[in-house]
Scaffold this motif. Structure first.
Motif, short mmCIF file in Angstrom:
data_model
loop_
_atom_site.label_atom_id
_atom_site.label_comp_id
_atom_site.label_asym_id
_atom_site.label_seq_id
_atom_site.Cartn_x
_atom_site.Cartn_y
_atom_site.Cartn_z
N THR A 241 5.07 6.09 4.84
CA THR A 241 4.25 4.82 5.36
C THR A 241 2.77 4.98 5.21
O THR A 241 1.86 3.96 4.52
CB THR A 241 4.59 3.94 6.43
OG1 THR A 241 6.16 3.97 6.33
CG2 THR A 241 4.26 2.74 6.76
N ALA A 242 2.34 5.68 5.70
CA ALA A 242 0.85 5.99 5.77
C ALA A 242 0.11 5.98 4.56
O ALA A 242 -0.95 5.63 4.15
CB ALA A 242 0.30 7.22 6.95
N GLU A 245 0.19 2.82 2.52
CA GLU A 245 -0.85 1.86 3.21
C GLU A 245 -2.52 2.35 2.86
O GLU A 245 -3.28 1.41 2.47
CB GLU A 245 -0.87 2.00 4.55
CG GLU A 245 0.40 1.08 5.15
CD GLU A 245 0.60 1.28 6.52
OE1 GLU A 245 1.37 0.53 7.31
OE2 GLU A 245 -0.13 2.18 7.51
N ALA A 248 -2.72 1.23 -0.86
CA ALA A 248 -3.29 -0.12 -0.75
C ALA A 248 -4.55 -0.25 -0.39
O ALA A 248 -5.58 -1.31 -0.86
CB ALA A 248 -2.33 -1.17 -0.05
N ARG A 249 -5.10 0.44 0.81
CA ARG A 249 -6.51 0.10 0.79
C ARG A 249 -7.56 0.80 -0.15
O ARG A 249 -8.71 0.23 -0.28
CB ARG A 249 -6.78 1.01 2.27
CG ARG A 249 -6.17 0.60 3.45
CD ARG A 249 -6.74 1.15 4.84
NE ARG A 249 -6.52 2.80 4.62
CZ ARG A 249 -5.49 3.33 5.15
NH1 ARG A 249 -4.50 2.55 5.71
NH2 ARG A 249 -5.19 4.52 5.19
N LEU A 263 5.02 -2.80 2.48
CA LEU A 263 3.94 -2.78 3.14
C LEU A 263 3.78 -3.75 4.39
O LEU A 263 2.82 -3.71 4.97
CB LEU A 263 2.79 -2.96 2.36
CG LEU A 263 2.47 -1.89 1.07
CD1 LEU A 263 1.36 -2.69 -0.06
CD2 LEU A 263 1.64 -0.79 2.07
N ASP A 265 3.50 -6.93 4.22
CA ASP A 265 2.88 -8.20 4.26
C ASP A 265 3.65 -9.64 4.05
O ASP A 265 4.12 -9.89 2.89
CB ASP A 265 2.03 -7.99 2.86
CG ASP A 265 1.07 -9.21 2.66
OD1 ASP A 265 0.83 -10.07 3.43
OD2 ASP A 265 0.09 -9.11 1.88
N HIS A 312 10.62 1.23 5.94
CA HIS A 312 9.11 1.48 6.52
C HIS A 312 8.96 0.54 7.76
O HIS A 312 7.89 0.13 8.17
CB HIS A 312 8.18 0.87 5.44
CG HIS A 312 8.18 1.76 4.41
ND1 HIS A 312 7.23 3.07 4.28
CD2 HIS A 312 8.72 1.82 3.10
CE1 HIS A 312 7.40 3.41 3.15
NE2 HIS A 312 8.44 3.06 2.59
N ARG A 314 9.64 -2.56 8.75
CA ARG A 314 8.89 -3.87 8.61
C ARG A 314 9.78 -5.03 9.09
O ARG A 314 10.68 -5.45 8.59
CB ARG A 314 8.53 -4.29 7.42
CG ARG A 314 7.83 -3.04 6.67
CD ARG A 314 6.34 -2.62 7.37
NE ARG A 314 5.61 -1.57 6.58
CZ ARG A 314 4.26 -1.32 6.84
NH1 ARG A 314 4.03 -1.68 7.96
NH2 ARG A 314 3.78 -0.59 5.98
#
Length: 362
Positions: A241-242, A245, A248-249, A263, A265, A312, A314
């Protein structure tokens, strides 16, 4: 000759299978012969890292922390050959006259140890090391070694806390951030980035996301060398997951329902559906993982998205996607997990509690 040593927690120090020789280059057959001696010595001491090498070769130690008997030479030779990713001893013998650069091996040890000063000295003395490749079947560069994946077992067991400093030094010295190697069949999935975002060592050390960001800053293509989103697909599929992310950043495209769901979202996820609750017309189908990866069934995108949202953790996305009447028996194509299976594997207990009552038993 042995450089086998123990740390305070009983693990071998980096380089425990690296012979000490004075020559800058030695043939593979001699290197392996020397490593056989080191492995037998390490096994006799009960080093956990030696046991890991034997397990990788299918030679499971007979007793915890070591073997009940003495590791014979032929078994040790097979273990070392497998450790270098040769198919078997015959394959290793066929490449016996290839050359091992001892300075490259020392640099690889410095990477695993996080010894930036030693690595810098080696690169100062021989700048070509940064572009050199291992003679072994994985054909990794030093930068690939930072990912701790697809190489010798003992070099996958730990990532240093200062791995980002190691990576930056290699990039500064001219390492190609997108170069492929031959691990796992090679190709676009064998770049440093894809190896990194599927690697347990950097994740366990808490440096995986920072390495992703440093690699992107160093010029790695965030959407992959084929511009197909393979790094993000890889991080999502392997449950990191990290890393996902961090990608994505760094600007990775989040342009499909699977990515948005993994993610977390929720607004983007909702945006893929119309007021009738169905997927919007014109939403591009997702046909496979990357340009060359496993195929996806386009009609099962909601189910795949549910699986990766569950993997993940979510919960909000999972609960929303469950309102779309997905078939919870569907499995994803990489590890063949259902949504419940993925939640269980990653110990996402709240997600398990949501999915367990509605998932038929196999």
């Amino acid at each position: 000759m042995s450089r086998t040593a123990l740390t305070s927690d009983g693990m071998a120090v980096p380089g425990f299978l690296t012979p000490i020789v004075e020559e800058p280059k030695v043939p593979v057959h001699r290197w392996i012969a020397l490593q056989v001696e080191l492995l037998r010595d390490a096994d006799s001491r009960g080093l956990p890292d030696a046991a890991a090498v034997l397990r990788f070769a299918g030679l499971v130690p007979d007793a915890p922390g070591g073997r009940a008997d003495v590791l014979d030479v032929e078994s040790a030779r097979l273990a070392i050959a497998k450790d270098h990713w040769y198919q078997n001893l015959t394959d290793a013998v066929a490449h016996g006259h290839d050359e091992v650069d001892t300075r490259f091996e020392a640099a690889a040890d410095a990477i695993q140890a996080g010894d930036v000063d030693a690595l810098r000295r080696l690169l100062d003395a021989r700048p070509a090391l940064v572009r050199m490749r291992s003679p072994f079947p994985h054909r990794q560069t030093l930068l690939h070694h930072v990912a701790a994946n697809g190489i010798e077992v003992e070099r996958q067991l730990q990532s240093p806390a200062n791995a980002v400093d190691v990576l930056r030094l290699l990039i500064e010295r001219g390492a190609d951030p997108d170069a492929p190697c031959d691990s796992y069949g090679g190709g676009s999935g064998a770049t440093t980035m894809c190896l990194l975002v599927s690697s347990a060592g950097p994740a366990a050390a808490g440096v995986q996301a920072a390495l992703v960001e440093a690699l992107c800053a160093g010029g790695a293509r965030v959407d992959g060398v084929d511009d197909d989103g393979l790094p993000l697909w890889t991080a999502i599929s392997f449950g990191y997951t990290a890393a996902a992310e961090a990608l994505a950043r760094c600007g990775a495209r989040v342009d499909n329902l699977c990515f948005a769901a993994a993610l977390g979202d929720i607004e983007a996820v909702r945006g893929f559906f119309g007021t009738d609750g169905m997927l919007r017309d014109g939403v591009a189908p997702v046909e496979r993982i990357g340009a060359h990866g496993p195929r996806l069934v386009p009609d099962r995108i909601v189910e795949y998205s549910l699986i990766w949202a569950a993997a993940h953790d979510r919960r909000q996305v999972v609960e929303y996607l469950l309102t779309k009447n997905p078939d919870v028996r569907v499995t994803e194509p990489c590890f063949h997990a259902t949504a419940l299976g993925a939640a269980r594997y990653f110990e996402n207990h709240e997600i398990v509690a949501v999915l367990e009552p509605i998932t038929p038993r196999a």
